[in-house]
Write an enzyme that holds these catalytic residues in place. Structure first.
Site, PDB file in Angstrom:
ATOM      1  CB  CYS A 104      -7.562  56.563  16.479  1.00 49.75           C
ATOM      2  SG  CYS A 104      -6.521  56.588  15.019  1.00 49.75           S
ATOM      3  CG  HIS A 115      -6.552  47.612  12.821  1.00 50.26           C
ATOM      4  ND1 HIS A 115      -6.939  46.310  12.632  1.00 50.26           N
ATOM      5  CD2 HIS A 115      -7.207  48.331  11.868  1.00 50.26           C
ATOM      6  CE1 HIS A 115      -7.785  46.254  11.614  1.00 50.26           C
ATOM      7  NE2 HIS A 115      -7.954  47.459  11.129  1.00 50.26           N
ATOM      8  CB  CYS A 116      -4.882  53.053  16.109  1.00 49.64           C
ATOM      9  SG  CYS A 116      -4.572  54.220  17.421  1.00 49.64           S
ATOM     10  CD  GLU A 168     -10.989  48.822   5.139  1.00 46.99           C
ATOM     11  OE1 GLU A 168      -9.843  48.389   4.928  1.00 46.99           O
ATOM     12  OE2 GLU A 168     -11.716  48.403   6.061  1.00 46.99           O
ATOM     13  CB  CYS A 215      -2.941  57.241  13.350  1.00 43.89           C
ATOM     14  SG  CYS A 215      -3.017  55.648  14.194  1.00 43.89           S
ATOM     15  CG  HIS A 234      -5.928  49.220   6.616  1.00 46.39           C
ATOM     16  ND1 HIS A 234      -5.129  49.154   7.732  1.00 46.39           N
ATOM     17  CD2 HIS A 234      -7.171  48.822   7.026  1.00 46.39           C
ATOM     18  CE1 HIS A 234      -5.852  48.738   8.771  1.00 46.39           C
ATOM     19  NE2 HIS A 234      -7.102  48.545   8.371  1.00 46.39           N
ATOM     20  CB  CYS A 267      -4.818  58.984  17.664  1.00 46.23           C
ATOM     21  SG  CYS A 267      -3.543  57.840  17.113  1.00 46.23           S
TER      22      CYS A 267
HETATM   23 ZN   LIG Z   1      -8.781  47.928   9.394  1.00 52.88          ZN
HETATM   24 ZN   LIG Z   2      -4.449  56.059  15.993  1.00 57.34          ZN
END
Ligand SMILES: [Zn+2]
Ligand SMILES: [Zn+2]
Length: 180
Positions: A149, A143-144, A134, A171, A137, A168
């Protein structure tokens, strides 16, 4: 200039040792300090349960945002209330993308919720993953699709258990850039 630290707000009866664990995780992952404020500083009105005793996470985030005490960099509320979101199918938390306020719910993170024997280590690991997810975000990460991840969305507790608590490579470069 606002000091870059994460404000933690326990809502309900949240264990001190859990808050300490979350603070450590935030420090390790984001290299950011945390500070704690009581929820009385935040909530102007008591959230009303709707939808079978559950709380609308989007409404709660909006309420927090309206009741912020002064200048806040990023805020994470931690609650044992059971959440639902009319927009996102998430029970574990919600964040304002690229914004200020996030919320995580402990309600469905314990094995007891699923009729299983309590597992404190697993509970802490789930809390850590939800908080890191969170907060990321809040730093604008989406999102991935890599289910290992931390930015993989958790639609159920198995998703949370399968993913790691780290990013990952792609990210990871996004969060590094966002934290500068
Ligand atoms: Zn989320
Ligand atoms: Zn990721």
């Amino acid at each position: 200039m606002i000091e870059k630290k994460i404000t933690l707000v326990p809502i309900g009866d949240i264990d001190d040792s859990l808050l300490e664990y979350i603070s450590q995780s935030i420090k390790t992952t984001f290299n950011l300090n945390t500070h704690l404020i009581p929820c009385q500083d935040l909530i102007g009105c008591v959230p009303e349960p709707v939808f079978g005793g559950r709380y609308n996470s989007t409404t709660l985030l909006k309420q927090f945002h309206e009741c912020l005490p002064g200048k806040i960099f990023k805020l994470v509320a931690i609650t044992d209330l059971d959440l639902y979101s009319p927009i996102f199918s998430c029970f574990f938390g919600e964040a304002q993308l690229g914004g200020c306020c996030a919320l995580i719910s402990l309600h469905r993170l314990g094995q007891e919720y699923y009729g299983l024997v309590e597992d404190k280590a697993l509970f802490l690991s789930r809390c850590e993953k939800e908080v890191i997810h969170e907060i990321s975000h809040l730093f604008g990460l989406l999102h991935c699709s890599d289910n290992n991840c931390i930015m993989y969305p958790s639609n159920n507790i198995i998703d949370t258990d399968v993913k790691s608590s780290s990013f990952c490579p792609s990210c990871n470069s996004l969060i590094e850039r966002a934290l500068v």
